[in-house]
Design a protein around this motif. Structure first.
Motif, short mmCIF file in Angstrom:
data_model
loop_
_atom_site.label_atom_id
_atom_site.label_comp_id
_atom_site.label_asym_id
_atom_site.label_seq_id
_atom_site.Cartn_x
_atom_site.Cartn_y
_atom_site.Cartn_z
N ALA A 91 0.92 -1.22 0.10
CA ALA A 91 -0.02 0.13 -0.01
C ALA A 91 0.92 1.34 -0.09
O ALA A 91 0.46 2.22 -0.60
CB ALA A 91 -0.84 -0.03 1.12
N TRP B 272 0.76 3.98 -2.72
CA TRP B 272 0.69 5.55 -2.33
C TRP B 272 1.38 6.43 -2.83
O TRP B 272 1.37 7.48 -3.55
CB TRP B 272 0.45 5.60 -0.64
CG TRP B 272 -0.06 6.89 -0.45
CD1 TRP B 272 -1.26 7.56 -0.57
CD2 TRP B 272 0.90 7.90 0.30
NE1 TRP B 272 -1.18 8.82 0.08
CE2 TRP B 272 0.19 8.90 0.45
CE3 TRP B 272 2.18 7.67 0.55
CZ2 TRP B 272 0.50 10.11 1.00
CZ3 TRP B 272 2.84 8.99 1.22
CH2 TRP B 272 1.96 10.11 1.34
N ALA C 141 -4.19 2.16 -3.31
CA ALA C 141 -3.66 2.01 -1.89
C ALA C 141 -4.90 2.02 -0.99
O ALA C 141 -5.09 0.99 -0.30
CB ALA C 141 -2.76 3.06 -1.64
N ARG C 142 -5.98 3.07 -1.17
CA ARG C 142 -6.91 2.87 -0.16
C ARG C 142 -7.95 1.59 -0.36
O ARG C 142 -8.13 1.03 0.60
CB ARG C 142 -7.98 4.30 -0.44
CG ARG C 142 -8.47 4.66 0.43
CD ARG C 142 -9.54 5.76 -0.03
NE ARG C 142 -10.80 5.55 0.53
CZ ARG C 142 -11.36 6.00 1.58
NH1 ARG C 142 -10.62 6.58 2.56
NH2 ARG C 142 -12.72 5.63 1.96
N GLY C 143 -8.27 1.30 -1.72
CA GLY C 143 -8.93 0.26 -1.86
C GLY C 143 -8.40 -0.92 -1.48
O GLY C 143 -8.97 -1.85 -1.06
N ARG D 216 1.14 6.99 -6.34
CA ARG D 216 0.07 7.62 -6.89
C ARG D 216 -0.69 6.64 -7.80
O ARG D 216 -0.99 7.24 -8.74
CB ARG D 216 0.10 8.77 -7.45
CG ARG D 216 0.86 10.16 -6.44
CD ARG D 216 1.11 11.42 -7.30
NE ARG D 216 2.04 12.09 -6.28
CZ ARG D 216 1.42 12.85 -5.47
NH1 ARG D 216 0.19 12.70 -5.22
NH2 ARG D 216 2.37 13.70 -4.66
N LEU E 163 -6.28 -1.35 1.08
CA LEU E 163 -6.18 -1.23 2.61
C LEU E 163 -7.76 -1.91 3.08
O LEU E 163 -7.88 -2.53 4.09
CB LEU E 163 -5.82 -0.04 3.13
CG LEU E 163 -4.39 0.14 3.17
CD1 LEU E 163 -3.81 1.64 3.65
CD2 LEU E 163 -3.73 -0.90 3.76
N VAL E 164 -8.83 -1.24 2.64
CA VAL E 164 -10.36 -1.33 2.88
C VAL E 164 -10.53 -2.78 2.56
O VAL E 164 -11.03 -3.64 3.57
CB VAL E 164 -11.03 -0.58 2.19
CG1 VAL E 164 -12.39 -0.98 2.43
CG2 VAL E 164 -11.03 0.95 2.54
#
Lengths: 205, 263
Positions: free
Chosen positions: B22, B26, B33-35, B29, B37-38
């Motif tokens: 992640a 990140w 990354a967000r997806g 860019r 981690l979720v």
């Protein structure tokens, strides 16, 4: 006046109707009207491809007395832009003989042609050929010569004039009033959801 | 020979790998990354919850508990199938088509396997019933979702071709046959590929798990072959049922194509 081959009584489909319409046996009746008036919708309802209320009768027998595919085999809609389900022309031409193809300007080799390479005019004539080959009793023609040049248009008109006989009838949708004057025994205009007899400078055959 | 237990620290080390990925995403860019981690968090939480549920169900071992969990799994799978449709049927059919097909195939195959093939006692023994149903539902869901999506999207795309055949006097079943064939194929391709590649390209997850847990390889292989066959049957019959029901629902009693039933 001959008996009605095809008759609609109180036929309503979406914004069109209620409509009463008689297509006499052995005759061609013309139908015109502005774009969006619902001419195609009306033809689709007559072929029982569109949910509707009211009755449609063939030789006095109601549509619901026929099984759906048997009705459509008799009362056949030929759309302005026909769909094709196979790759070669021949796969669509079940029952079409070479003489019929020749009258529409095609040699027997047309059966091997790729559908996706056909021009608009070729598609239109072949859509008519595949319909005639299935021996309908009533043809519901939606702008059958819109994409054709003058020679092909004349060939289609003469082919259909020769096809008409007792036991058969045509409902012919066209924007071309001169054409309706040549091919149709009577004509109607569909406007605002209603049919009105077509009047004007058209001399009826 | 038992399985080596994993401590929270072991899981934290594996999580560190995902965190590192992640961080790289990140920094670069890449927008994932967000997806990532979720999804990782969801995996941990969902599986922990399932573990707790299974612990309770295994301890109770009653038919009622097993049936309740099975029903919940089916309803969630039904929702997933519906969510994956680009164009689905309006009203209750949008949910019912997929769910009913999965119920008919996955449940029948599971009960058949438990009672006739495996012969666990009692037949609904949760240690066998729940994982088996889970694997069958998961795979059947994929087949049903793919098949249904192909029918509905295909009908929209092939509208002119289907109506041309109807207008020329074909029956609805005849006009929709190519679409049916293609949809069933689409639903079955994943399991056919999985069976073809099993053991060569991939070691199936269940077999790997059993081997890790100390089961002799040949024993694990037999279970894996059984599961593959059950999945193929479950997926196949589920897809056939869904495609058949959906392609019937596309037409009305007068065999007219009714695309307004899709949204």
């Amino acid at each position: 006046m001959p008996e009605a081959k095809l008759e609609a009584r109180g036929l309503s489909v979406r914004h069109v109707g209620p409509i009463g319409l008689r297509v006499p046996d052995g005759r061609c009746v013309g139908l015109t009207g502005p774009s969006g008036a619902g001419k195609t919708l009306l033809l689709r309802a007559l072929a029982d491809l569109e949910p509707h209320t009211g009755e449609v009768l063939l030789d006095g027998r109601r549509a619901c007395a026929f099984r759906p595919h048997e009705w459509r085999r008799r009362v056949m809609w030929v759309p302005a832009e026909a769909g094709w389900w196979a790759e070669t022309v021949g796969e669509h031409l079940e029952g079409a003989d070479d003489a019929l193809l020749a009258r529409l300007g095609f040699g027997p080799e047309v059966r091997g042609w790729q559908v996706r390479r056909l021009s608009t005019g070729e598609r239109q004539r072949l859509a008519l050929a595949r319909a005639l080959a299935r021996r309908p009793e009533v043809l519901l023609l939606d702008e059958p010569t819109a994409g054709l040049d003058a020679a092909a248009r004349a060939a289609v008109e003469s082919l259909l004039a020769g096809w008409l006989a007792p036991g058969r009838a045509i409902l012919w949708v066209s924007h071309d009033l001169d054409q309706l004057g040549r091919v149709a025994a009577a004509a109607w205009a569909l406007e605002g959801g209603r049919l009105a007899p077509l009047t004007g400078a058209v001399a009826w055959a | 020979m038992g399985v080596i237990p994993l401590s929270p620290l072991d899981l934290a080390l594996a999580a560190a790998l995902v965190l590192a990925l992640a961080a790289v995403a990140w920094a670069g860019r890449l927008g994932v990354a967000r997806g990532l981690l979720v999804a990782a968090a969801r995996t941990a939480v969902q599986l922990l919850l399932v573990g707790l549920v299974l612990k309770v169900v295994f301890a109770q071992a009653g038919l009622g508990w097993v049936a309740a969990l099975a029903a919940l799994m089916l309803l969630l799978a039904g929702r997933e199938v519906m969510a994956r449709q680009g164009r689905r049927f309006r009203g209750p059919w949008g949910y019912a088509l997929g769910t009913l097909s999965m119920f008919l195939s996955a449940f029948t195959v599971t009960v058949f396997a438990l009672t006739v093939i495996i012969g666990s006692v009692p037949w609904y023994e949760p240690r066998y019933a729940i994982p088996l149903l889970g694997m069958l539902l998961g795979n059947t869901m994929n087949g049903v979702a793919l098949g249904l999506d192909r029918v509905t999207a295909g009908a929209m795309a092939a509208r002119a071709a289907i109506e041309a055949r109807l207008a020329l006097g074909a029956r609805a079943a005849e006009a929709v046959a190519p679409l049916r064939r293609e949809a069933v194929r689409a639903g079955l391709i994943p399991i056919v590929n999985a069976m073809s590649a099993a053991g060569i390209v991939s070691l199936p997850g269940m077999m790997t798990g059993q081997i890790l847990a100390g089961t002799p390889p040949m024993e694990a292989v037999r279970y894996q072959v059984l599961i593959m066959f059950l999945i193929a049957a479950g997926t196949g019959f589920g897809t056939l049922a869904a495609v058949w029901l959906a392609s019937r629902r596309l037409f009305d009693g007068r065999e007219r194509l009714r695309l307004e039933r899709l949204r």
